[in-house]
Structures are given as structure tokens and as C-alpha cells.
Scaffold this motif. Structure first.
Motif, mmCIF file in Angstrom:
data_model
loop_
_atom_site.group_PDB
_atom_site.id
_atom_site.type_symbol
_atom_site.label_atom_id
_atom_site.label_comp_id
_atom_site.label_asym_id
_atom_site.label_seq_id
_atom_site.Cartn_x
_atom_site.Cartn_y
_atom_site.Cartn_z
ATOM 1 N N GLU A 135 -5.765 6.391 7.685
ATOM 2 C CA GLU A 135 -6.045 7.448 6.713
ATOM 3 C C GLU A 135 -4.713 8.003 6.222
ATOM 4 O O GLU A 135 -3.751 8.076 6.978
ATOM 5 C CB GLU A 135 -6.808 8.595 7.368
ATOM 6 C CG GLU A 135 -8.256 8.299 7.661
ATOM 7 C CD GLU A 135 -8.949 9.474 8.353
ATOM 8 O OE1 GLU A 135 -10.182 9.452 8.433
ATOM 9 O OE2 GLU A 135 -8.247 10.404 8.816
ATOM 10 N N ARG A 136 -4.716 8.422 4.967
ATOM 11 C CA ARG A 136 -3.521 9.022 4.372
ATOM 12 C C ARG A 136 -3.927 10.366 3.777
ATOM 13 O O ARG A 136 -4.919 10.455 3.059
ATOM 14 C CB ARG A 136 -2.949 8.108 3.285
ATOM 15 C CG ARG A 136 -2.476 6.758 3.846
ATOM 16 C CD ARG A 136 -2.219 5.752 2.752
ATOM 17 N NE ARG A 136 -1.980 4.423 3.280
ATOM 18 C CZ ARG A 136 -0.773 3.844 3.354
ATOM 19 N NH1 ARG A 136 0.289 4.470 2.904
ATOM 20 N NH2 ARG A 136 -0.650 2.630 3.848
ATOM 21 N N TYR B 159 0.361 9.913 7.425
ATOM 22 C CA TYR B 159 -0.336 8.652 7.659
ATOM 23 C C TYR B 159 -0.896 8.734 9.063
ATOM 24 O O TYR B 159 -0.188 9.093 10.002
ATOM 25 C CB TYR B 159 0.663 7.487 7.538
ATOM 26 C CG TYR B 159 0.100 6.133 7.912
ATOM 27 C CD1 TYR B 159 -0.389 5.277 6.925
ATOM 28 C CD2 TYR B 159 0.072 5.707 9.231
ATOM 29 C CE1 TYR B 159 -0.895 4.027 7.258
ATOM 30 C CE2 TYR B 159 -0.440 4.464 9.571
ATOM 31 C CZ TYR B 159 -0.919 3.634 8.578
ATOM 32 O OH TYR B 159 -1.435 2.401 8.919
ATOM 33 N N TRP C 220 1.138 4.185 -2.848
ATOM 34 C CA TRP C 220 0.871 5.561 -2.432
ATOM 35 C C TRP C 220 2.019 6.489 -2.810
ATOM 36 O O TRP C 220 1.794 7.594 -3.304
ATOM 37 C CB TRP C 220 0.645 5.596 -0.916
ATOM 38 C CG TRP C 220 0.112 6.875 -0.382
ATOM 39 C CD1 TRP C 220 -0.874 7.654 -0.919
ATOM 40 C CD2 TRP C 220 0.515 7.523 0.824
ATOM 41 N NE1 TRP C 220 -1.100 8.744 -0.108
ATOM 42 C CE2 TRP C 220 -0.264 8.680 0.958
ATOM 43 C CE3 TRP C 220 1.455 7.215 1.812
ATOM 44 C CZ2 TRP C 220 -0.130 9.548 2.044
ATOM 45 C CZ3 TRP C 220 1.587 8.079 2.883
ATOM 46 C CH2 TRP C 220 0.799 9.236 2.999
ATOM 47 N N TYR D 104 -7.575 10.389 2.480
ATOM 48 C CA TYR D 104 -8.040 9.139 1.868
ATOM 49 C C TYR D 104 -8.038 8.043 2.922
ATOM 50 O O TYR D 104 -7.009 7.814 3.571
ATOM 51 C CB TYR D 104 -7.133 8.768 0.691
ATOM 52 C CG TYR D 104 -7.454 7.415 0.104
ATOM 53 C CD1 TYR D 104 -8.676 7.190 -0.533
ATOM 54 C CD2 TYR D 104 -6.553 6.361 0.210
ATOM 55 C CE1 TYR D 104 -8.987 5.948 -1.060
ATOM 56 C CE2 TYR D 104 -6.855 5.117 -0.317
ATOM 57 C CZ TYR D 104 -8.071 4.912 -0.949
ATOM 58 O OH TYR D 104 -8.369 3.677 -1.461
ATOM 59 N N ARG D 105 -9.194 7.394 3.095
ATOM 60 C CA ARG D 105 -9.294 6.282 4.046
ATOM 61 C C ARG D 105 -8.776 5.036 3.342
ATOM 62 O O ARG D 105 -9.474 4.409 2.547
ATOM 63 C CB ARG D 105 -10.764 6.111 4.449
ATOM 64 C CG ARG D 105 -11.036 4.987 5.438
ATOM 65 C CD ARG D 105 -10.610 5.394 6.827
ATOM 66 N NE ARG D 105 -10.895 4.351 7.796
ATOM 67 C CZ ARG D 105 -11.994 4.325 8.564
ATOM 68 N NH1 ARG D 105 -12.899 5.274 8.469
ATOM 69 N NH2 ARG D 105 -12.162 3.340 9.427
ATOM 70 N N SER D 106 -7.524 4.673 3.627
ATOM 71 C CA SER D 106 -6.873 3.605 2.874
ATOM 72 C C SER D 106 -7.166 2.211 3.416
ATOM 73 O O SER D 106 -6.920 1.216 2.733
ATOM 74 C CB SER D 106 -5.358 3.844 2.821
ATOM 75 O OG SER D 106 -4.820 3.946 4.128
ATOM 76 N N SER D 107 -7.671 2.131 4.634
ATOM 77 C CA SER D 107 -8.036 0.833 5.204
ATOM 78 C C SER D 107 -8.915 1.105 6.411
ATOM 79 O O SER D 107 -9.166 2.263 6.767
ATOM 80 C CB SER D 107 -6.783 0.043 5.623
ATOM 81 O OG SER D 107 -6.153 0.695 6.702
ATOM 82 N N MET E 38 0.842 -1.209 0.000
ATOM 83 C CA MET E 38 0.000 0.000 0.000
ATOM 84 C C MET E 38 0.872 1.252 0.000
ATOM 85 O O MET E 38 0.593 2.220 -0.725
ATOM 86 C CB MET E 38 -0.939 0.001 1.205
ATOM 87 C CG MET E 38 -1.997 -1.085 1.131
ATOM 88 S SD MET E 38 -3.077 -1.080 2.592
ATOM 89 C CE MET E 38 -4.080 0.348 2.237
ATOM 90 N N ASN F 162 2.167 13.838 -0.771
ATOM 91 C CA ASN F 162 1.644 13.111 0.375
ATOM 92 C C ASN F 162 2.085 13.815 1.649
ATOM 93 O O ASN F 162 3.187 14.370 1.708
ATOM 94 C CB ASN F 162 2.125 11.669 0.351
ATOM 95 C CG ASN F 162 1.527 10.914 -0.818
ATOM 96 O OD1 ASN F 162 0.392 11.163 -1.196
ATOM 97 N ND2 ASN F 162 2.291 10.015 -1.402
#
Ligand SMILES: [Zn+2]
Ligand SMILES: [Zn+2]
Length: 148
Positions: free
Chosen positions: A73-74, A86, A42, A66-69, A38, A83
Motif C-alpha cells: 500500500e502507498r 510505502y 508514483w 492506495y493498494r498498489s499491488s 511503479m 506521498n
């Protein structure tokens, strides 16, 4: 965890376009590295983050999250795509991309996690503890976190 002393001066970092500025105090003088797939998607390769205390962010309007899992969140800058951080949701703790800051010399690597997902085409030269994804997750579960 390391016994190294945090930095005494606050550090201010910025995204590529300057719309977002992040100031962190008591920055821990080591980066955390994650080689998971991931993080590779990213950021193009591994994730390198720094952490500290008393975080302030200016330029909130430019921040997208962005809710990555289920547990993370990222954040990134909407204008330039840099970016930013995290966030591990169970604790709310954030780490910030090391490259946003002009870090003083001498930074170490605290640990490298998900080492089993690292591609063959790079290695980090500095010696540091390495943990597989399974070991990383087992350690977090032992600390009471769930990932469902
Ligand atoms: Zn930007
Ligand atoms: Zn990762």
C-alpha cells in the motif's frame, strides 16, 4: 543491513501542506532506494524511504491509502498530494518518504533495488549496493514472502 546506529532523537516530518505529521524514533541513518517503474509512476523518479520505530501519525483524516499491488500500500495526503509512505503488507512494515523530514547531515544509501528499471537520465552518486528486480524478489522469497 548496516551496523550504523539509529538516530537518538525522534524525527518529525510533514507533507507539503502540513495536514499530516509523522514522527519516527530510532531512524536508521540510511535511505532505501527503489528504482522500479511503479515507484517512478508514483513519485516521478526513484523512491527514497527512511524507516524507524514507534511511528505516530497525526492528521489521519487527510491520509489516503492506495493498494498498489497484492503486497503493498502507498499513502498520500489528500489535500496536497504529497506521498507519505510505502507499506509492505506481509510484514506491515512501513518506510516513509525521506523528503518529508529534515534529515541530519551524513545520511547514506542502504541499497538500491530494481536497479535494472532505472532510467538512463539519472544516477545517484553515492556508492551503495545495487540489486536487480529479480534479485530483490528472490531475496524476499528466500525470506519467506510470496508475491501472488
Ligand atoms: Zn498535505
Ligand atoms: Zn519500487
Amino acid at each position: 543491513m548496516s551496523a550504523l546506529a539509529p538516530l537518538t532523537d525522534p524525527l518529525t516530518g510533514t507533507c507539503l501542506c502540513g495536514a499530516v505529521q509523522i514522527t519516527v524514533t530510532a531512524v536508521h541513518p540510511e535511505v532505501d532506494i527503489c528504482h522500479c517503474t511503479m515507484c517512478q509512476r508514483w513519485g516521478g523518479a526513484f523512491y527514497a524511504g527512511v524507516k524507524g520505530a514507534d511511528v505516530s501519525v497525526s492528521g489521519d483524516d487527510a491520509v489516503a491509502v492506495y493498494r498498489s499491488s497484492a503486497w503493498a500500500e502507498r499513502a498520500f495526503c489528500k489535500q496536497c498530494g504529497s506521498n507519505l509512505w510505502y507499506c509492505f503488507l506481509p510484514t506491515g512494515s512501513r518506510s516513509f518518504l525521506a523528503g518529508l523530514f529534515d534529515l541530519p547531515p551524513g545520511f547514506g544509501i542502504e541499497q538500491q533495488i530494481f536497479i535494472d528499471e532505472k532510467p538512463d537520465w539519472y544516477d545517484l552518486a553515492q556508492t551503495s549496493p545495487m540489486k536487480t528486480g529479480a534479485a530483490t524478489i528472490a531475496e524476499a522469497k528466500a525470506a519467506g514472502f510470496t508475491f501472488e
